[in-house]
Motif scaffolding. Sequence first.
Motif, PDB file in Angstrom:
ATOM      1  N   HIS A  65       0.820  -1.212   0.000  1.00  0.00           N
ATOM      2  CA  HIS A  65       0.000   0.000   0.000  1.00  0.00           C
ATOM      3  C   HIS A  65       0.857   1.267   0.000  1.00  0.00           C
ATOM      4  O   HIS A  65       2.074   1.190   0.106  1.00  0.00           O
ATOM      5  CB  HIS A  65      -0.887   0.015   1.240  1.00  0.00           C
ATOM      6  N   ASP A  66       0.160   2.406  -0.025  1.00  0.00           N
ATOM      7  CA  ASP A  66       0.877   3.672   0.108  1.00  0.00           C
ATOM      8  C   ASP A  66       1.325   3.872   1.542  1.00  0.00           C
ATOM      9  O   ASP A  66       2.315   4.541   1.803  1.00  0.00           O
ATOM     10  CB  ASP A  66       0.006   4.849  -0.367  1.00  0.00           C
ATOM     11  N   SER A  67       0.587   3.286   2.477  1.00  0.00           N
ATOM     12  CA  SER A  67       0.934   3.410   3.889  1.00  0.00           C
ATOM     13  C   SER A  67       0.801   2.052   4.576  1.00  0.00           C
ATOM     14  O   SER A  67      -0.130   1.309   4.266  1.00  0.00           O
ATOM     15  CB  SER A  67       0.006   4.423   4.565  1.00  0.00           C
ATOM     16  N   PRO A  68       1.691   1.755   5.529  1.00  0.00           N
ATOM     17  CA  PRO A  68       1.597   0.477   6.241  1.00  0.00           C
ATOM     18  C   PRO A  68       0.265   0.324   6.975  1.00  0.00           C
ATOM     19  O   PRO A  68      -0.172  -0.781   7.238  1.00  0.00           O
ATOM     20  CB  PRO A  68       2.739   0.538   7.254  1.00  0.00           C
ATOM     21  N   ARG A  69      -0.372   1.442   7.305  1.00  0.00           N
ATOM     22  CA  ARG A  69      -1.588   1.385   8.103  1.00  0.00           C
ATOM     23  C   ARG A  69      -2.780   0.813   7.333  1.00  0.00           C
ATOM     24  O   ARG A  69      -3.846   0.618   7.886  1.00  0.00           O
ATOM     25  CB  ARG A  69      -1.943   2.787   8.603  1.00  0.00           C
ATOM     26  N   ARG A  70      -2.630   0.564   6.041  1.00  0.00           N
ATOM     27  CA  ARG A  70      -3.772   0.067   5.262  1.00  0.00           C
ATOM     28  C   ARG A  70      -3.888  -1.457   5.253  1.00  0.00           C
ATOM     29  O   ARG A  70      -4.811  -2.003   4.670  1.00  0.00           O
ATOM     30  CB  ARG A  70      -3.680   0.555   3.819  1.00  0.00           C
ATOM     31  N   HIS A  72      -4.662  -5.312   5.948  1.00  0.00           N
ATOM     32  CA  HIS A  72      -6.026  -5.738   6.249  1.00  0.00           C
ATOM     33  C   HIS A  72      -6.269  -6.093   7.716  1.00  0.00           C
ATOM     34  O   HIS A  72      -7.416  -6.257   8.129  1.00  0.00           O
ATOM     35  CB  HIS A  72      -6.449  -6.887   5.337  1.00  0.00           C
ATOM     36  N   ILE A  74      -6.303  -4.100   9.756  1.00  0.00           N
ATOM     37  CA  ILE A  74      -7.065  -2.911  10.143  1.00  0.00           C
ATOM     38  C   ILE A  74      -8.557  -3.201  10.245  1.00  0.00           C
ATOM     39  O   ILE A  74      -9.285  -2.540  10.960  1.00  0.00           O
ATOM     40  CB  ILE A  74      -6.808  -1.757   9.122  1.00  0.00           C
ATOM     41  N   GLN A 164      -8.036  -2.191  13.943  1.00  0.00           N
ATOM     42  CA  GLN A 164      -7.534  -0.873  13.552  1.00  0.00           C
ATOM     43  C   GLN A 164      -6.626  -0.313  14.636  1.00  0.00           C
ATOM     44  O   GLN A 164      -5.503   0.125  14.364  1.00  0.00           O
ATOM     45  CB  GLN A 164      -8.705   0.094  13.319  1.00  0.00           C
ATOM     46  N   LEU A 168      -2.693   0.300  14.346  1.00  0.00           N
ATOM     47  CA  LEU A 168      -2.128   1.640  14.459  1.00  0.00           C
ATOM     48  C   LEU A 168      -1.105   1.702  15.590  1.00  0.00           C
ATOM     49  O   LEU A 168      -0.123   2.441  15.504  1.00  0.00           O
ATOM     50  CB  LEU A 168      -3.240   2.679  14.652  1.00  0.00           C
ATOM     51  N   TYR A 171       1.927   0.011  14.090  1.00  0.00           N
ATOM     52  CA  TYR A 171       2.388   0.950  13.057  1.00  0.00           C
ATOM     53  C   TYR A 171       3.141   2.116  13.688  1.00  0.00           C
ATOM     54  O   TYR A 171       4.210   2.523  13.217  1.00  0.00           O
ATOM     55  CB  TYR A 171       1.159   1.421  12.276  1.00  0.00           C
ATOM     56  N   SER A 172       2.584   2.631  14.801  1.00  0.00           N
ATOM     57  CA  SER A 172       3.239   3.777  15.433  1.00  0.00           C
ATOM     58  C   SER A 172       4.608   3.363  15.978  1.00  0.00           C
ATOM     59  O   SER A 172       5.575   4.112  15.858  1.00  0.00           O
ATOM     60  CB  SER A 172       2.359   4.374  16.535  1.00  0.00           C
TER      61      SER A 172
END
Lengths: 637, 256
Positions: A65-70, A72, A74, A164, A168, A171-172
């Motif tokens: 993805h464009d960001s790791p936070r996307r 699945h 999530i 999610q 996150l 991710y953080s």
Amino acid sequence: MKLNANIPEGQIDKKWTNHKFNLKLVNPSNKRKYDIIVVGTGLAGASAAASLGELGYNVKVFTIHDSPRRAHSIAAQGGINAAKNYPNDGDSIWRLFHDTVKGGDYRAREANVYRLAEISNQIIDHCAALGVPFGREYSGTLANRSFGGAQVSRTFYTRGQTGQQLLLGAYSAMMRQINTGKVEMFSRREMVELIISNGKARGIIARNRITGELETHTADAVLLCTGGYANAFFLSTNASDCNVSAAWTAYKNGALFANPCYTQIHPTCIPRSGDHQSKLTLMSESLRNDGRIWVPKKKDDDRKPSDIPEDERDYYLERRYPAFGNLVPRDIASRAAKVVVDEGRGVGPTKQAVYLDFRDAIKRKGEDAIKEAYGNLFDMYYQITDEDGYQVPMRIFPAPHYTMGGLWVDYNLMTNIPGLFALGEANFSDHGANRLGASALMQGLADGFFIIPSTIGGYLAANKFEKMDEKDKAGIEAAEKVNEKIKRLFAIKGKKTPTEFHKQLGNVMWNGCGMSRNEQDLKQALKKIPEIREEFWKDVMVPGSDGELNPTLEKALRVADYLEFAELMLKDAIERNESSGGHFREESATAEGEAKRNDADYSYVGAWQYDGEGKDPILNKEELTFENVKIAERSYK
Amino acid sequence: MSDIMKNFSVTINVWRQNSASDKGSMVSYPVNDVSPAMSFLEMLDVLNEDLIKKGDSPIVVESDCREGICGCCGLVIDGNTHGPDKNSTVCQLHMRRFKDGDVITVEPWRVKSFPVIKDLAVDRSAMENIMQAGGYVSVNTGAAPDANAVLINRADAEESMDAAACIGCGACITACPNGAAMLFTAAKISQLALLPQGHPERKERAINMVEAMDKEGFGNCTNEYECEAVCPKEIKVSNIARMNREFLIANFLSNK
């Protein structure tokens, strides 16, 4: 092939502690000399990258993805299990271990599951410390809810968005390491090949999704955290980018693929509405805490649900499984829904659905209480169906959701290819034939935060690594393989889209290898797959070019892999002539239609080995032994 | 119920742009046999399937989970960020919201900090740089006390969760006349400011994240409230006020 799971000696509750002591360590100042590739940034990948970066390794992390936070992860809603026993209801590490082995229908490794239960509590501590805003009691302590397959409340949650918030959190932690420079992020990259040199996994070929460039990345170890393969069914609750390609590439390079037939069909999904359907949407099974599942007693009953009197409703889960009622594990709830729909008692316009009714819970607790607990799920249901779940019962039907099978790994989470590790849903390890609700988040984070940081050190310290860079022969050959495949796809210029083939495949898999399986249908499906594959390589259309963002090409590459993988899934399902967990064989059922396991013949992990193009794969068996849990028929009655 | 509505036809007027350097233009496509139960993205799928079969390049539109949580999708439909429905991502929009003969304009996020990659896909990596600057608690794995050792007032935890619900789609930024990333940044600062775990670093976090935001060229807040209006997760502008307080206090008390 002789499979060695490398399970440590000793008592089950001492194994992990002893193992960590016995593993070789990498000296703190030497860690910066090692490069580690992490593919995927879901719970497993993000937590692994963060923890390994904290330890001082050089980590390269790749996200599609464009960001790791996307990723699945999530989308996971309901929660995460842990054996904290905060509610004082009799929970313990031992009980979580026991429930997970039983929930997995005695097809998981005891030692792995015990370790998972043991680590579960640390995960909650760490996530709370990372600032995950868990649901709380008025006292300020953490709140728990109940989930399927357990009689204690051990599920921690952040409303209906637990995946999610945990993602996150991980991710953080990873973003912090990116900021320190220990982790380098490669976004919009898709792994397309594995680089093996001198028998060890030493890198990957990643396709840059924007430029189409094939990039060679080398390292001392490669971690695949690339999720599951539920999109083999085309329609599933997975996101559209979820694919089997990274794991499949590993398999074709010699990694064993274990138990591919173990797929989980989630009982509480929103039914499909037509041919245009691109995905199915799941609603957390926590809804089953308060919703009652029913169908009319009569076949083809077209009355509105509110017009059907109480004594003409069949609350079939409560009837068949009085002890667990609506909270039976997912596989059982899903099959029970299929049974009533097959009997012609399905509801809604397609008749492929059952009711999930909150009428009684609203009467008992009030609409506000239900709204507080599940408001976002009711909103989601309304947006998709245009129906108000507070007023009329929701319609639900099972959908493919999670896959228990995956790359075979040993106790260290390493595949049979030295240096290639698989974490999270991408491996097969902890859930046996069926995963309990709220256990996927637990496993992903256990693997990434707590297991791999120890076991990877053992591997790195025990091995020597020759210098390697992108000019190495192994990398050039791997990239060449991908290039050829891409050229072949563009050259076809056929008439059908990759999605059409994917739908065709999904149809065959859902009908032949879905909730209920039998030899005849499986064999028929197995005959159809090579035909679809052949047609695909003759008639697929991929417009555009390689040197650009080209979603059709990406899709074609993934579908090509699914078309090979599906065959393995079917072979595994044929071979396993017993019913266990998510794998229900009609030939192996009790007189009442309940699943019948066959421990004498099938108490093993089926690990498949690639033997070359056009050849039958080889089945390797890892026998499962149970020394701590008494094997019993899995009853929820 | 929706299943009694008939299928219909619409015209899609959509932004096509080959690459970041391409000029781009609006292109019209008819789409027939649209079912009201289809999602808007499924309608675009149908159109794209037709384009592929003709050997044309399909319209690049980003989406992944299609259940409103991954934050991938984002379109401006008839001038509305994320489409006409309130508090919703574009993947949750269904065609029952439209009628036969409608001409629907579809554009990408249009803001300086999000350059177009192709068609409707934009580059939102500037948001990553803000998160990287301080959107975390610096606790190493294994160092945490028992989760119940730190009690958190329930209302604070809930308010923190309200802010944490951000999906990072960038709608707030694209809807803002100034292209400000204040709501996005404030959501993370708020989440962590409301929890005791976030307190040791709250000053540095506020300063670093706000600086990163400015460095990425995002604009400033002039109280337009457009961000809150389009946020699919109903994140409130009161978070921006909290961020400003955090930032002011941090600067006021800074030793630097």
